[in-house]
Design a protein around this motif. Structure first.
Motif, PDB file in Angstrom:
ATOM      1  N   TRP A 194      -5.778 -66.075  50.508  1.00  0.00           N
ATOM      2  CA  TRP A 194      -7.073 -65.357  50.469  1.00  0.00           C
ATOM      3  C   TRP A 194      -7.277 -64.652  49.125  1.00  0.00           C
TER       4      TRP A 194
ATOM      5  N   ASP B  79      -5.722 -63.228  45.210  1.00  0.00           N
ATOM      6  CA  ASP B  79      -4.685 -62.274  44.785  1.00  0.00           C
ATOM      7  C   ASP B  79      -3.272 -62.830  44.914  1.00  0.00           C
TER       8      ASP B  79
ATOM      9  N   ASN C 294     -16.009 -60.832  40.788  1.00  0.00           N
ATOM     10  CA  ASN C 294     -15.342 -60.436  42.027  1.00  0.00           C
ATOM     11  C   ASN C 294     -13.828 -60.606  41.888  1.00  0.00           C
ATOM     12  N   ALA C 295     -13.420 -61.497  40.995  1.00  0.00           N
ATOM     13  CA  ALA C 295     -11.996 -61.770  40.808  1.00  0.00           C
ATOM     14  C   ALA C 295     -11.341 -60.653  40.009  1.00  0.00           C
ATOM     15  N   GLY C 296     -10.072 -60.460  40.249  1.00  0.00           N
ATOM     16  CA  GLY C 296      -9.306 -59.497  39.449  1.00  0.00           C
ATOM     17  C   GLY C 296      -7.974 -60.126  39.129  1.00  0.00           C
TER      18      GLY C 296
ATOM     19  N   ILE D 249     -18.887 -58.154  55.611  1.00  0.00           N
ATOM     20  CA  ILE D 249     -17.926 -59.137  55.099  1.00  0.00           C
ATOM     21  C   ILE D 249     -16.802 -58.422  54.335  1.00  0.00           C
ATOM     22  N   GLY D 250     -17.135 -57.237  53.791  1.00  0.00           N
ATOM     23  CA  GLY D 250     -16.149 -56.560  52.936  1.00  0.00           C
ATOM     24  C   GLY D 250     -16.163 -57.163  51.543  1.00  0.00           C
ATOM     25  N   THR D 251     -17.357 -57.439  51.020  1.00  0.00           N
ATOM     26  CA  THR D 251     -17.454 -58.072  49.696  1.00  0.00           C
ATOM     27  C   THR D 251     -17.044 -57.085  48.599  1.00  0.00           C
ATOM     28  N   THR D 252     -16.974 -57.591  47.389  1.00  0.00           N
ATOM     29  CA  THR D 252     -16.629 -56.740  46.246  1.00  0.00           C
ATOM     30  C   THR D 252     -17.875 -56.018  45.723  1.00  0.00           C
TER      31      THR D 252
ATOM     32  N   GLN E 224     -10.320 -66.460  43.448  1.00  0.00           N
ATOM     33  CA  GLN E 224     -10.212 -66.291  44.909  1.00  0.00           C
ATOM     34  C   GLN E 224      -9.185 -67.297  45.471  1.00  0.00           C
TER      35      GLN E 224
ATOM     36  N   LEU F 255     -10.861 -68.508  51.211  1.00  0.00           N
ATOM     37  CA  LEU F 255     -12.141 -67.814  50.963  1.00  0.00           C
ATOM     38  C   LEU F 255     -13.214 -68.808  50.529  1.00  0.00           C
TER      39      LEU F 255
ATOM     40  N   VAL G  68     -15.870 -65.078  53.761  1.00  0.00           N
ATOM     41  CA  VAL G  68     -15.479 -65.899  52.607  1.00  0.00           C
ATOM     42  C   VAL G  68     -16.291 -65.455  51.397  1.00  0.00           C
ATOM     43  N   THR G  69     -15.988 -66.035  50.255  1.00  0.00           N
ATOM     44  CA  THR G  69     -16.841 -65.822  49.101  1.00  0.00           C
ATOM     45  C   THR G  69     -17.906 -66.934  49.105  1.00  0.00           C
TER      46      THR G  69
ATOM     47  N   VAL H 155      -8.036 -58.962  51.388  1.00  0.00           N
ATOM     48  CA  VAL H 155      -8.876 -57.760  51.297  1.00  0.00           C
ATOM     49  C   VAL H 155     -10.204 -58.084  51.946  1.00  0.00           C
TER      50      VAL H 155
ATOM     51  N   ARG I 283      -8.987 -51.401  46.673  1.00  0.00           N
ATOM     52  CA  ARG I 283      -8.755 -51.308  48.119  1.00  0.00           C
ATOM     53  C   ARG I 283      -7.315 -51.711  48.471  1.00  0.00           C
TER      54      ARG I 283
HETATM   55  P1  IMP Z   1     -17.510 -61.528  47.409  1.00  0.00           P
HETATM   56  O1  IMP Z   1     -16.828 -62.657  46.704  1.00  0.00           O
HETATM   57  O2  IMP Z   1     -17.596 -60.274  46.588  1.00  0.00           O
HETATM   58  O3  IMP Z   1     -18.823 -61.933  47.993  1.00  0.00           O
HETATM   59  O4  IMP Z   1     -16.586 -61.127  48.658  1.00  0.00           O
HETATM   60  C1  IMP Z   1     -16.387 -62.014  49.763  1.00  0.00           C
HETATM   61  C2  IMP Z   1     -14.960 -61.927  50.287  1.00  0.00           C
HETATM   62  O5  IMP Z   1     -14.092 -62.466  49.320  1.00  0.00           O
HETATM   63  C3  IMP Z   1     -14.472 -60.511  50.556  1.00  0.00           C
HETATM   64  O6  IMP Z   1     -13.578 -60.540  51.658  1.00  0.00           O
HETATM   65  C4  IMP Z   1     -13.714 -60.154  49.296  1.00  0.00           C
HETATM   66  O7  IMP Z   1     -12.729 -59.160  49.535  1.00  0.00           O
HETATM   67  C5  IMP Z   1     -13.092 -61.507  48.979  1.00  0.00           C
HETATM   68  N1  IMP Z   1     -12.785 -61.659  47.566  1.00  0.00           N
HETATM   69  C6  IMP Z   1     -13.633 -61.933  46.550  1.00  0.00           C
HETATM   70  N2  IMP Z   1     -12.985 -62.038  45.388  1.00  0.00           N
HETATM   71  C7  IMP Z   1     -11.692 -61.858  45.650  1.00  0.00           C
HETATM   72  C8  IMP Z   1     -10.505 -61.891  44.861  1.00  0.00           C
HETATM   73  O8  IMP Z   1     -10.502 -62.137  43.657  1.00  0.00           O
HETATM   74  N3  IMP Z   1      -9.350 -61.656  45.529  1.00  0.00           N
HETATM   75  C9  IMP Z   1      -9.298 -61.431  46.861  1.00  0.00           C
HETATM   76  N4  IMP Z   1     -10.371 -61.416  47.636  1.00  0.00           N
HETATM   77  C10 IMP Z   1     -11.556 -61.625  47.056  1.00  0.00           C
END
Ligand code: IMP
Length: 426
Positions: A10, A12, A37-39, A124-127, A223, A227, A237-238, A272, A302
């Motif tokens: 998922w 990370d 959204n990625a780290g 969803i818990g998005t970023t 991601q 996801l 999901v993303t 996350v 988080r």
């Molecule tokens: P979004 O991509 O911001 O729309 O988030 C959608 C889902 O993907 C959420 O559960 C986020 O926590 C997860 N997500 C997005 N980018 C990452 C990442 O780089 N690492 C881990 N989870 C991510």
């Protein structure tokens, strides 16, 4: 050898470190999907670098780093990331952006924030980086691409179509502020300046030249497979395709350019945001994994949910992600564990049915419980080991069993965050 690096869980999983290592042999590195959204954390030159959108290959001189057409770019965030790298003395002249990449406009982040704060159980818990709304508009054909910023006439025509619709949505659906055309035109002027040094209108030539001259291409995913918008735990999901196949659509190269797909997975699982996670540990063991593994989000800070390695989802990731091998990271986190578990099947608590293949109906996951195999820990520090044969026997047993279940080789074992803390297997 052209390789794709894919997150196999998922997100990370430690992709940045693996990408960074493989980037040494690559001439061209292409990030193919997702946005900030990625780290991605890379430890190099005794420093820690955090990347969101820019390929970490930028840390090497003389590489071309491409942000592909399949990505979405938040201009202010991009500008900040570049600034940070320049301040650290990193040469960013090798960075290029495909003008077909989509722009995250302010209304996208506003809608993402609004949707998350009002969704209640549907959260969803998005970023909150506007990822979903940007991809939504791209698919609805009302998005803006980076190339649009450099043609005032067509930008103006596009905005005449997009803005009335967008403003109606913002006002009537979300109760959010609206935008005048002047506002957006001047915002776009600012964005054009931000991207100007990097936007690459002759991207076809760069890709053709690399292909013609047999240059090595590394495709960098963000991601993870679970996801993925099509194959992940939808709707949690993303909004893009992190799977190996996404590398072709998001980069501009066809699938035949890809020789290998390396799936990066942690020796345990984290997640996350919301969504099912059958092998999640809500006890002290989960906390122990989080603390030893420093499992806190790079983008949002988080705390990550932690659990045992889930071979059921991982087998699925091998299939749909197109994985040809696995890079297993953070196995050293288990150095002090007496027992290590692997989830090899799920049991439905309603009828006792056992699943060894991943059930894609995620709404029934709340009824599933993990079935584990248990392994003895190795009780020693493995962070200094550089050869596979020198790993403790219990550690090798654990790795062999994973290979047997997944039916693909574990080609890389990572035993710490530094570049050097890596075991490559033939
Ligand atoms: P979004 O991509 O911001 O729309 O988030 C959608 C889902 O993907 C959420 O559960 C986020 O926590 C997860 N997500 C997005 N980018 C990452 C990442 O780089 N690492 C881990 N989870 C991510």
């Amino acid at each position: 050898m052209n390789r794709v690096v894919v997150g196999a869980q998922w997100g990370d999983e430690g992709k940045a470190k693996i990408t960074d290592l493989l980037a040494q042999d690559a001439d061209l590195i292409i990030r193919y999907q997702g946005g900030c959204n990625a780290g991605h954390t890379v430890v190099a030159h005794n420093k820690t670098f955090k990347f969101h959108l820019i390929p970490s290959g930028i840390l090497y001189k003389d590489k071309t780093c491409f942000i592909g057409a399949g990505t979405v770019v938040l201009p202010e965030y991009f500008e900040e990331e570049i600034k940070g790298l320049i301040e650290e003395g990193i040469d960013v002249s090798g960075l290029k952006i495909n003008p077909l990449a989509s722009i995250t406009m302010p209304w996208h982040t506003e809608v993402d924030g609004y949707s998350e704060s009002t969704a209640g159980k549907g959260k969803i818990g998005t970023t909150k980086k506007g990822i979903g709304p940007t991809y939504t508009d791209k698919m609805a054909r009302i998005g803006l691409k980076i190339g649009d910023l450099y043609n005032e006439e067509s930008l103006s025509e596009k905005l005449d179509i997009i803005l009335p619709l967008k403003n109606k949505q913002l006002k009537e659906v979300y109760g959010l502020k609206t935008y005048t055309k002047d506002d957006v035109m001047s915002l776009c002027k600012k964005y054009a300046e931000i991207f100007k040094p990097y936007v690459c209108f002759d991207w076809q030539k760069v890709l053709e030249d690399a292909k013609r001259n047999n240059k090595t291409v590394l495709f960098e995913g963000a991601q993870g497979v679970m996801l993925d918008i099509d194959y992940g735990t939808y709707p949690f999901v993303t909004s893009s395709n992190p799977i190996g196949g996404g590398a072709a659509t998001g980069s501009g190269y066809g699938p035949k350019m890809i020789d290998e797909v390396i799936g990066v997975a942690k020796a345990y699982v984290t997640r996350v945001g919301e969504g099912p996670f059958v092998s999640e540990l809500k006890d002290d063991t989960g906390i122990k994994i989080r603390e030893i593994g420093h499992e806190y989000g790079v983008t949002t800070g988080r705390p990550r949910r932690c659990g045992w390695f889930d071979a059921v989802t991982m087998k699925y990731a091998v299939l749909v992600g197109g994985l040809t091998s696995v890079a297993l990271t953070k196995i050293d986190v288990f150095d002090t564990f007496d027992e290590i578990k692997v989830c090899t099947a799920y049991k439905d608590t309603r009828d006792g049915k056992v699943y060894t293949n991943y059930p894609t109906d995620v709404f029934m996951h709340k009824y599933l419980e993990p079935i584990y195999e248990s392994y003895k820990g190795w009780g020693e520090d493995i962070t200094g080991i550089r050869e596979y044969d020198k790993l403790p026997e219990n550690c090798k047993k654990y790795l062999s069993r994973l290979e047997e279940i997944l039916e693909v080789p574990i080609s890389i074992v990572s035993v710490g965050p530094d570049r050097e803390q890596t075991i490559f297997r033939k």
